[in-house]
Design a protein around this motif. Structure first.
Motif, PDB file in Angstrom:
ATOM      1  N   ALA A 229       0.832  -1.207   0.000  1.00 51.37           N
ATOM      2  CA  ALA A 229       0.000   0.000   0.000  1.00 51.37           C
ATOM      3  C   ALA A 229       0.868   1.259   0.000  1.00 51.37           C
ATOM      4  O   ALA A 229       0.544   2.248  -0.679  1.00 51.37           O
ATOM      5  CB  ALA A 229      -0.928  -0.011   1.209  1.00 51.37           C
ATOM      6  N   ILE A 230       1.973   1.229   0.752  1.00 50.39           N
ATOM      7  CA  ILE A 230       2.870   2.388   0.807  1.00 50.39           C
ATOM      8  C   ILE A 230       3.558   2.588  -0.540  1.00 50.39           C
ATOM      9  O   ILE A 230       3.657   3.719  -1.039  1.00 50.39           O
ATOM     10  CB  ILE A 230       3.898   2.216   1.940  1.00 50.39           C
ATOM     11  CG1 ILE A 230       3.200   2.388   3.296  1.00 50.39           C
ATOM     12  CG2 ILE A 230       5.052   3.209   1.797  1.00 50.39           C
ATOM     13  CD1 ILE A 230       4.076   2.111   4.495  1.00 50.39           C
ATOM     14  N   VAL A 231       4.025   1.495  -1.153  1.00 50.75           N
ATOM     15  CA  VAL A 231       4.635   1.593  -2.485  1.00 50.75           C
ATOM     16  C   VAL A 231       3.633   2.174  -3.479  1.00 50.75           C
ATOM     17  O   VAL A 231       3.972   3.021  -4.308  1.00 50.75           O
ATOM     18  CB  VAL A 231       5.149   0.216  -2.960  1.00 50.75           C
ATOM     19  CG1 VAL A 231       5.563   0.281  -4.430  1.00 50.75           C
ATOM     20  CG2 VAL A 231       6.316  -0.247  -2.099  1.00 50.75           C
ATOM     21  N   ASP A 232       2.393   1.729  -3.380  1.00 52.51           N
ATOM     22  CA  ASP A 232       1.345   2.242  -4.273  1.00 52.51           C
ATOM     23  C   ASP A 232       1.160   3.740  -4.087  1.00 52.51           C
ATOM     24  O   ASP A 232       1.039   4.498  -5.065  1.00 52.51           O
ATOM     25  CB  ASP A 232       0.034   1.513  -4.002  1.00 52.51           C
ATOM     26  CG  ASP A 232      -1.099   2.013  -4.893  1.00 52.51           C
ATOM     27  OD1 ASP A 232      -1.041   1.753  -6.103  1.00 52.51           O
ATOM     28  OD2 ASP A 232      -2.024   2.668  -4.371  1.00 52.51           O
ATOM     29  N   ARG A 233       1.143   4.224  -2.840  1.00 44.33           N
ATOM     30  CA  ARG A 233       0.961   5.651  -2.564  1.00 44.33           C
ATOM     31  C   ARG A 233       2.118   6.468  -3.149  1.00 44.33           C
ATOM     32  O   ARG A 233       1.918   7.593  -3.605  1.00 44.33           O
ATOM     33  CB  ARG A 233       0.894   5.911  -1.047  1.00 44.33           C
ATOM     34  CG  ARG A 233      -0.317   5.326  -0.336  1.00 44.33           C
ATOM     35  CD  ARG A 233      -1.602   6.054  -0.700  1.00 44.33           C
ATOM     36  NE  ARG A 233      -2.702   5.658   0.150  1.00 44.33           N
ATOM     37  CZ  ARG A 233      -3.423   4.557   0.015  1.00 44.33           C
ATOM     38  NH1 ARG A 233      -3.133   3.702  -0.971  1.00 44.33           N
ATOM     39  NH2 ARG A 233      -4.425   4.277   0.834  1.00 44.33           N
ATOM     40  N   LEU A 234       3.315   5.902  -3.119  1.00 41.96           N
ATOM     41  CA  LEU A 234       4.509   6.656  -3.499  1.00 41.96           C
ATOM     42  C   LEU A 234       4.862   6.542  -4.981  1.00 41.96           C
ATOM     43  O   LEU A 234       5.816   7.182  -5.434  1.00 41.96           O
ATOM     44  CB  LEU A 234       5.705   6.199  -2.659  1.00 41.96           C
ATOM     45  CG  LEU A 234       5.650   6.575  -1.178  1.00 41.96           C
ATOM     46  CD1 LEU A 234       6.806   5.948  -0.423  1.00 41.96           C
ATOM     47  CD2 LEU A 234       5.684   8.090  -1.018  1.00 41.96           C
ATOM     48  N   THR A 235       4.131   5.737  -5.724  1.00 46.53           N
ATOM     49  CA  THR A 235       4.466   5.558  -7.135  1.00 46.53           C
ATOM     50  C   THR A 235       3.334   5.918  -8.087  1.00 46.53           C
ATOM     51  O   THR A 235       3.593   6.144  -9.272  1.00 46.53           O
ATOM     52  CB  THR A 235       4.889   4.100  -7.412  1.00 46.53           C
ATOM     53  OG1 THR A 235       3.838   3.203  -7.021  1.00 46.53           O
ATOM     54  CG2 THR A 235       6.165   3.757  -6.657  1.00 46.53           C
ATOM     55  N   PHE A 236       2.108   5.990  -7.608  1.00 43.94           N
ATOM     56  CA  PHE A 236       0.964   6.226  -8.494  1.00 43.94           C
ATOM     57  C   PHE A 236       1.098   7.579  -9.190  1.00 43.94           C
ATOM     58  O   PHE A 236       1.202   8.622  -8.547  1.00 43.94           O
ATOM     59  CB  PHE A 236      -0.340   6.165  -7.705  1.00 43.94           C
ATOM     60  CG  PHE A 236      -1.565   6.347  -8.557  1.00 43.94           C
ATOM     61  CD1 PHE A 236      -1.931   5.380  -9.478  1.00 43.94           C
ATOM     62  CD2 PHE A 236      -2.341   7.499  -8.458  1.00 43.94           C
ATOM     63  CE1 PHE A 236      -3.056   5.540 -10.281  1.00 43.94           C
ATOM     64  CE2 PHE A 236      -3.463   7.672  -9.250  1.00 43.94           C
ATOM     65  CZ  PHE A 236      -3.816   6.680 -10.168  1.00 43.94           C
ATOM     66  N   ASN A 237       1.143   7.559 -10.516  1.00 39.94           N
ATOM     67  CA  ASN A 237       1.283   8.765 -11.338  1.00 39.94           C
ATOM     68  C   ASN A 237       2.582   9.516 -11.068  1.00 39.94           C
ATOM     69  O   ASN A 237       2.691  10.705 -11.404  1.00 39.94           O
ATOM     70  CB  ASN A 237       0.108   9.727 -11.133  1.00 39.94           C
ATOM     71  CG  ASN A 237      -1.124   9.293 -11.905  1.00 39.94           C
ATOM     72  OD1 ASN A 237      -1.027   8.539 -12.863  1.00 39.94           O
ATOM     73  ND2 ASN A 237      -2.290   9.744 -11.471  1.00 39.94           N
ATOM     74  N   GLY A 238       3.561   8.851 -10.461  1.00 43.70           N
ATOM     75  CA  GLY A 238       4.781   9.538 -10.078  1.00 43.70           C
ATOM     76  C   GLY A 238       5.962   9.264 -10.985  1.00 43.70           C
ATOM     77  O   GLY A 238       5.883   8.487 -11.936  1.00 43.70           O
ATOM     78  N   ALA A 239       7.071   9.912 -10.675  1.00 46.78           N
ATOM     79  CA  ALA A 239       8.334   9.716 -11.385  1.00 46.78           C
ATOM     80  C   ALA A 239       9.267   8.889 -10.518  1.00 46.78           C
ATOM     81  O   ALA A 239       9.318   9.065  -9.293  1.00 46.78           O
ATOM     82  CB  ALA A 239       8.970  11.066 -11.712  1.00 46.78           C
ATOM     83  N   ILE A 240       9.993   7.995 -11.165  1.00 46.85           N
ATOM     84  CA  ILE A 240      10.963   7.147 -10.465  1.00 46.85           C
ATOM     85  C   ILE A 240      12.319   7.330 -11.134  1.00 46.85           C
ATOM     86  O   ILE A 240      12.453   7.142 -12.346  1.00 46.85           O
ATOM     87  CB  ILE A 240      10.553   5.666 -10.496  1.00 46.85           C
ATOM     88  CG1 ILE A 240       9.181   5.473  -9.847  1.00 46.85           C
ATOM     89  CG2 ILE A 240      11.594   4.794  -9.807  1.00 46.85           C
ATOM     90  CD1 ILE A 240       8.610   4.074 -10.020  1.00 46.85           C
ATOM     91  N   ILE A 241      13.312   7.704 -10.355  1.00 49.68           N
ATOM     92  CA  ILE A 241      14.674   7.862 -10.862  1.00 49.68           C
ATOM     93  C   ILE A 241      15.567   6.848 -10.166  1.00 49.68           C
ATOM     94  O   ILE A 241      15.678   6.854  -8.938  1.00 49.68           O
ATOM     95  CB  ILE A 241      15.200   9.288 -10.629  1.00 49.68           C
ATOM     96  CG1 ILE A 241      14.385  10.290 -11.437  1.00 49.68           C
ATOM     97  CG2 ILE A 241      16.673   9.386 -11.009  1.00 49.68           C
ATOM     98  CD1 ILE A 241      14.828  11.729 -11.265  1.00 49.68           C
ATOM     99  N   GLN A 242      16.167   5.975 -10.951  1.00 50.54           N
ATOM    100  CA  GLN A 242      17.114   4.991 -10.432  1.00 50.54           C
ATOM    101  C   GLN A 242      18.517   5.594 -10.529  1.00 50.54           C
ATOM    102  O   GLN A 242      19.023   5.823 -11.629  1.00 50.54           O
ATOM    103  CB  GLN A 242      17.039   3.702 -11.250  1.00 50.54           C
ATOM    104  CG  GLN A 242      15.658   3.059 -11.295  1.00 50.54           C
ATOM    105  CD  GLN A 242      15.363   2.207 -10.075  1.00 50.54           C
ATOM    106  OE1 GLN A 242      16.233   1.980  -9.225  1.00 50.54           O
ATOM    107  NE2 GLN A 242      14.141   1.708  -9.995  1.00 50.54           N
ATOM    108  N   THR A 243      19.129   5.849  -9.371  1.00 51.16           N
ATOM    109  CA  THR A 243      20.455   6.483  -9.384  1.00 51.16           C
ATOM    110  C   THR A 243      21.590   5.469  -9.444  1.00 51.16           C
ATOM    111  O   THR A 243      22.759   5.852  -9.515  1.00 51.16           O
ATOM    112  CB  THR A 243      20.640   7.387  -8.145  1.00 51.16           C
ATOM    113  OG1 THR A 243      20.514   6.600  -6.959  1.00 51.16           O
ATOM    114  CG2 THR A 243      19.599   8.503  -8.137  1.00 51.16           C
TER     115      THR A 243
END
Length: 263
Positions: A229-243
């Motif tokens: 649920a937390i991963v869902d909150r933090l990724t929905f419609n969001g940007a992900i940058i792998q450093t």
């Protein structure tokens, strides 16, 4: 009436301007008007042009001071800027993507941002730098470490102040949570953090930096369903940058050491 119609000398006019600026709370005009007045005379500027220069100087300085106050209120632990970020040192990070994020349209839309990668890959630098850009553009920003936030929520719950604390974090436009994933959270701490994220969902942005990929978050959030649920909150419609996994800080230190040894 003009100073001439009032019969004021230049010295008296200067004194009157200083007094008026104090009364009207115009510190920038008070400090800059002699220099601007001399420049206007040299350039034969019109009265309207001179007045515009004065007012724009005051507005620009007020905007700068507001930005400084917002940056200070964000509680960043150190100054970091995008100009100081070495994109050449980490080819995993797309400079164009980061500069697009710097426009802060994602903050305006209330979307999340996740920076994922090992220590030394630039996560915290980008988190602070993008948070600073948001503050400079007029957004209310707050930075915190994940463990500090959870500890504050636990203490607030014990003091029966939880709703106030969650509401306070809910009001900022961008909440930057650093070092998420460095420590295991018990179920209570994880649930309290989840409440903060839920309060902000699709309304205000959250940006996080984590040294763990999403698959490893079960080490931090030990309840699988809560973790999902937390991963869902933090990724929905969001940007992900792998450093990435290569520490450019470590590489920089090694390069300096090798250079010193060869000198």
């Amino acid at each position: 009436m003009s100073p001439r119609k009032r019969g004021l000398t230049e010295e008296a006019a200067t004194t009157a301007i200083l007094q008026a600026c104090r009364m009207l709370r115009l510190p920038t005009i008070r400090g800059q008007f002699p220099e601007l007045a001399d420049g206007a005379a040299r350039d034969q500027m019109s009265y309207r042009g001179f007045l515009a220069e004065l007012l724009m100087a005051e507005c620009d300085d007020r905007a700068r001071r507001r930005s400084e106050r917002r940056i200070k209120a964000a509680s960043f632990p150190r100054d970091k800027s995008l100009r100081a970020f070495d994109f050449d040192a980490n080819p995993n990070i797309d400079a164009a993507v980061v500069h697009t994020l710097a426009t802060c349209e994602w903050v305006n839309k209330g979307e999340p941002l996740c920076l994922i990668g090992d220590s030394g890959t630039g996560k915290s630098h980008l988190l602070i730098a993008l948070g600073t850009e948001a503050a400079m553009k007029g957004f209310r920003v707050r930075y915190t470490l994940a463990t500090k936030l959870v500890n504050e929520l636990v203490e607030a719950a014990d003091d029966k102040q939880l709703s106030k604390t969650i509401a306070r974090y809910g009001r900022v436009d961008l909440l930057c949570i650093d070092e998420l994933g460095y420590m295991e959270l018990d179920r209570r701490g994880a649930e309290l953090l989840f409440q903060v994220l839920t309060e902000r969902e699709e309304k205000n942005s959250v940006a996080i930096a984590s040294n763990e990929s999403f698959g490893g978050w079960t080490k931090t959030f030990t309840d699988p369903r809560l973790c999902a649920a937390i991963v869902d909150r933090l990724t929905f419609n969001g940007a992900i940058i792998q450093t990435g996994t290569e520490s450019y800080r470590l590489a920089h230190t090694k390069a300096q050491t090798e250079h010193a040894d060869s000198a």
